[in-house]
Design a protein around this motif. Structure first.
Motif, PDB file in Angstrom:
ATOM      1  N   VAL A  88       0.847  -1.194   0.000  1.00 23.79           N
ATOM      2  CA  VAL A  88       0.000   0.000   0.000  1.00 23.79           C
ATOM      3  C   VAL A  88       0.879   1.238   0.000  1.00 23.79           C
ATOM      4  O   VAL A  88       1.852   1.320   0.748  1.00 23.79           O
ATOM      5  N   ASP A  89       0.542   2.208  -0.865  1.00 22.85           N
ATOM      6  CA  ASP A  89       1.374   3.400  -1.021  1.00 22.85           C
ATOM      7  C   ASP A  89       1.006   4.577  -0.132  1.00 22.85           C
ATOM      8  O   ASP A  89       1.676   5.590  -0.152  1.00 22.85           O
ATOM      9  N   GLU A  90      -0.051   4.498   0.613  1.00 20.23           N
ATOM     10  CA  GLU A  90      -0.487   5.634   1.410  1.00 20.23           C
ATOM     11  C   GLU A  90       0.373   5.803   2.663  1.00 20.23           C
ATOM     12  O   GLU A  90       0.565   4.847   3.403  1.00 20.23           O
ATOM     13  N   PRO A  91       0.890   7.021   2.913  1.00 14.82           N
ATOM     14  CA  PRO A  91       1.684   7.242   4.125  1.00 14.82           C
ATOM     15  C   PRO A  91       0.921   6.908   5.402  1.00 14.82           C
ATOM     16  O   PRO A  91       1.509   6.471   6.383  1.00 14.82           O
ATOM     17  N   VAL A  92      -0.388   7.094   5.372  1.00 13.92           N
ATOM     18  CA  VAL A  92      -1.168   6.856   6.584  1.00 13.92           C
ATOM     19  C   VAL A  92      -1.203   5.378   6.964  1.00 13.92           C
ATOM     20  O   VAL A  92      -1.355   5.033   8.131  1.00 13.92           O
ATOM     21  N   ILE A  93      -0.979   4.479   6.008  1.00 15.09           N
ATOM     22  CA  ILE A  93      -1.001   3.048   6.310  1.00 15.09           C
ATOM     23  C   ILE A  93       0.182   2.674   7.209  1.00 15.09           C
ATOM     24  O   ILE A  93       0.004   2.046   8.258  1.00 15.09           O
ATOM     25  N   ILE A  94       1.401   3.033   6.827  1.00 14.21           N
ATOM     26  CA  ILE A  94       2.559   2.720   7.671  1.00 14.21           C
ATOM     27  C   ILE A  94       2.448   3.460   8.999  1.00 14.21           C
ATOM     28  O   ILE A  94       2.781   2.932  10.054  1.00 14.21           O
ATOM     29  N   PHE A  95       1.937   4.667   8.950  1.00 13.97           N
ATOM     30  CA  PHE A  95       1.713   5.453  10.156  1.00 13.97           C
ATOM     31  C   PHE A  95       0.800   4.689  11.117  1.00 13.97           C
ATOM     32  O   PHE A  95       1.095   4.538  12.307  1.00 13.97           O
ATOM     33  N   ASN A  96      -0.306   4.169  10.607  1.00 14.50           N
ATOM     34  CA  ASN A  96      -1.244   3.416  11.446  1.00 14.50           C
ATOM     35  C   ASN A  96      -0.636   2.108  11.940  1.00 14.50           C
ATOM     36  O   ASN A  96      -0.874   1.701  13.076  1.00 14.50           O
ATOM     37  N   MET A  97       0.150   1.437  11.102  1.00 13.65           N
ATOM     38  CA  MET A  97       0.800   0.195  11.525  1.00 13.65           C
ATOM     39  C   MET A  97       1.775   0.462  12.674  1.00 13.65           C
ATOM     40  O   MET A  97       1.798  -0.270  13.666  1.00 13.65           O
ATOM     41  N   LEU A  98       2.568   1.507  12.542  1.00 10.78           N
ATOM     42  CA  LEU A  98       3.541   1.827  13.580  1.00 10.78           C
ATOM     43  C   LEU A  98       2.847   2.260  14.871  1.00 10.78           C
ATOM     44  O   LEU A  98       3.228   1.839  15.967  1.00 10.78           O
ATOM     45  N   THR A  99       1.825   3.083  14.739  1.00 13.81           N
ATOM     46  CA  THR A  99       1.082   3.542  15.913  1.00 13.81           C
ATOM     47  C   THR A  99       0.405   2.371  16.617  1.00 13.81           C
ATOM     48  O   THR A  99       0.426   2.267  17.842  1.00 13.81           O
ATOM     49  N   GLY A 100      -0.183   1.458  15.842  1.00 11.76           N
ATOM     50  CA  GLY A 100      -0.803   0.268  16.420  1.00 11.76           C
ATOM     51  C   GLY A 100       0.210  -0.604  17.136  1.00 11.76           C
ATOM     52  O   GLY A 100      -0.068  -1.161  18.212  1.00 11.76           O
ATOM     53  N   GLY A 101       1.400  -0.721  16.562  1.00  7.91           N
ATOM     54  CA  GLY A 101       2.456  -1.500  17.205  1.00  7.91           C
ATOM     55  C   GLY A 101       2.863  -0.906  18.541  1.00  7.91           C
ATOM     56  O   GLY A 101       3.079  -1.628  19.513  1.00  7.91           O
ATOM     57  N   LEU A 102       2.947   0.407  18.597  1.00  8.99           N
ATOM     58  CA  LEU A 102       3.273   1.057  19.871  1.00  8.99           C
ATOM     59  C   LEU A 102       2.184   0.790  20.906  1.00  8.99           C
ATOM     60  O   LEU A 102       2.478   0.593  22.084  1.00  8.99           O
ATOM     61  N   GLY A 103       0.946   0.781  20.458  1.00 16.06           N
ATOM     62  CA  GLY A 103      -0.159   0.471  21.362  1.00 16.06           C
ATOM     63  C   GLY A 103      -0.013  -0.918  21.964  1.00 16.06           C
ATOM     64  O   GLY A 103      -0.285  -1.131  23.155  1.00 16.06           O
ATOM     65  N   ARG A 104       0.452  -1.873  21.167  1.00 13.28           N
ATOM     66  CA  ARG A 104       0.666  -3.232  21.676  1.00 13.28           C
ATOM     67  C   ARG A 104       1.806  -3.273  22.694  1.00 13.28           C
ATOM     68  O   ARG A 104       1.887  -4.199  23.496  1.00 13.28           O
ATOM     69  N   ARG A 105       2.693  -2.294  22.656  1.00 11.89           N
ATOM     70  CA  ARG A 105       3.804  -2.227  23.607  1.00 11.89           C
ATOM     71  C   ARG A 105       3.457  -1.376  24.832  1.00 11.89           C
ATOM     72  O   ARG A 105       4.313  -1.099  25.669  1.00 11.89           O
ATOM     73  N   GLY A 106       2.205  -0.908  24.928  1.00 12.95           N
ATOM     74  CA  GLY A 106       1.777  -0.162  26.109  1.00 12.95           C
ATOM     75  C   GLY A 106       1.800   1.346  25.974  1.00 12.95           C
ATOM     76  O   GLY A 106       1.647   2.062  26.959  1.00 12.95           O
ATOM     77  N   TYR A 107       1.977   1.847  24.751  1.00  9.54           N
ATOM     78  CA  TYR A 107       1.997   3.299  24.533  1.00  9.54           C
ATOM     79  C   TYR A 107       0.583   3.830  24.315  1.00  9.54           C
ATOM     80  O   TYR A 107      -0.269   3.129  23.782  1.00  9.54           O
ATOM     81  N   LYS A 108       0.381   5.073  24.695  1.00  4.97           N
ATOM     82  CA  LYS A 108      -0.882   5.773  24.458  1.00  4.97           C
ATOM     83  C   LYS A 108      -0.595   6.999  23.601  1.00  4.97           C
ATOM     84  O   LYS A 108       0.355   7.745  23.865  1.00  4.97           O
ATOM     85  N   VAL A 109      -1.421   7.219  22.587  1.00  4.60           N
ATOM     86  CA  VAL A 109      -1.270   8.397  21.726  1.00  4.60           C
ATOM     87  C   VAL A 109      -1.689   9.626  22.518  1.00  4.60           C
ATOM     88  O   VAL A 109      -2.765   9.652  23.123  1.00  4.60           O
ATOM     89  N   VAL A 110      -0.831  10.658  22.525  1.00  2.27           N
ATOM     90  CA  VAL A 110      -1.154  11.895  23.240  1.00  2.27           C
ATOM     91  C   VAL A 110      -1.398  13.067  22.301  1.00  2.27           C
ATOM     92  O   VAL A 110      -1.978  14.068  22.705  1.00  2.27           O
ATOM     93  N   SER A 121       3.385   9.357  21.143  1.00  5.59           N
ATOM     94  CA  SER A 121       2.845   8.354  22.048  1.00  5.59           C
ATOM     95  C   SER A 121       3.760   8.258  23.261  1.00  5.59           C
ATOM     96  O   SER A 121       4.975   8.411  23.138  1.00  5.59           O
ATOM     97  N   VAL A 122       3.168   8.002  24.426  1.00  2.00           N
ATOM     98  CA  VAL A 122       3.949   7.894  25.648  1.00  2.00           C
ATOM     99  C   VAL A 122       3.707   6.548  26.314  1.00  2.00           C
ATOM    100  O   VAL A 122       2.656   5.950  26.181  1.00  2.00           O
ATOM    101  N   LYS A 123       4.720   6.118  27.036  1.00  2.00           N
ATOM    102  CA  LYS A 123       4.656   4.911  27.856  1.00  2.00           C
ATOM    103  C   LYS A 123       5.006   5.367  29.267  1.00  2.00           C
ATOM    104  O   LYS A 123       6.172   5.520  29.612  1.00  2.00           O
ATOM    105  N   ASP A 124       3.963   5.629  30.055  1.00  2.00           N
ATOM    106  CA  ASP A 124       4.121   6.294  31.344  1.00  2.00           C
ATOM    107  C   ASP A 124       5.129   5.658  32.279  1.00  2.00           C
ATOM    108  O   ASP A 124       6.017   6.332  32.778  1.00  2.00           O
ATOM    109  N   ARG A 125       4.998   4.401  32.560  1.00  2.00           N
ATOM    110  CA  ARG A 125       5.882   3.771  33.541  1.00  2.00           C
ATOM    111  C   ARG A 125       7.341   3.829  33.126  1.00  2.00           C
ATOM    112  O   ARG A 125       8.228   3.928  33.945  1.00  2.00           O
ATOM    113  N   SER A 126       7.584   3.750  31.842  1.00  2.00           N
ATOM    114  CA  SER A 126       8.957   3.774  31.344  1.00  2.00           C
ATOM    115  C   SER A 126       9.466   5.186  31.160  1.00  2.00           C
ATOM    116  O   SER A 126      10.645   5.395  30.932  1.00  2.00           O
ATOM    117  N   ARG A 127       8.555   6.143  31.189  1.00  2.00           N
ATOM    118  CA  ARG A 127       8.887   7.565  31.059  1.00  2.00           C
ATOM    119  C   ARG A 127       9.570   7.888  29.739  1.00  2.00           C
ATOM    120  O   ARG A 127      10.579   8.561  29.697  1.00  2.00           O
TER     121      ARG A 127
END
Length: 153
Positions: A88-110, A121-127
């Motif tokens: 897929v050539d849309e920049p938003v696709i890789i953007f969404n994949m990366l953001t979703g991956g961060l969510g799986r690692r405990g990050y929240k989009v701010v 995105s932040v991961k509070d406990r890890s600061r």
């Protein structure tokens, strides 16, 4: 005799409550050092790159050093950039994949900027905080930094 025993129990209870009260007044645990938080940051970014369709990944900021930020504290940084190999050539696709991956690692989009697209995105406990950018088709950048923390030993 009964009166003396209850007085001892009462004194013991007061002493225990005093210890708890003193503990409540102490500060929070110191948390990670800048170097410890950087290790989490690097591990999360490296995991994210390996779990996506990425190639030609280059480290844009090696980190590894304390950046003073006042009062004996420091922060650390780490960044990579690469090319998305998905179909897929849309920049938003890789953007969404990366953001979703961060969510799986405990990050929240701010924050999100759909114009670029970019987000933080932040991961509070890890600061730590990671910015995801997908400014051009098939390209992405990940940049992370720790909060100002105790300088590394």
């Amino acid at each position: 005799m009964m009166h003396l025993a209850s007085a001892r129990v009462g004194s013991a209870v007061i002493a225990i409550l005093g210890v708890f009260a003193l503990g409540a007044c102490s500060s929070d645990p110191p948390g990670p050092t800048a170097a410890q938080a950087e290790a989490t940051l690097k591990a999360d970014i490296d995991w994210l790159v390996k779990s996506t369709h990425a190639k030609d990944v280059k480290v844009t900021d090696e980190g590894g050093r304390d950046i003073p930020c006042g009062e004996g504290k420091a922060k650390r940084t780490y960044g990579v950039a690469g090319v998305d190999t998905s179909s897929v050539d849309e920049p938003v696709i890789i953007f969404n994949m990366l953001t979703g991956g961060l969510g799986r690692r405990g990050y929240k989009v701010v924050s999100v900027d759909w114009e670029k697209p970019s987000n933080e995105s932040v991961k509070d406990r890890s600061r730590v905080r990671i910015t995801v950018d997908s400014l051009r088709k098939k390209h992405f950048e990940l940049f992370g930094e720790t909060q100002c923390l105790r300088a590394s030993l």
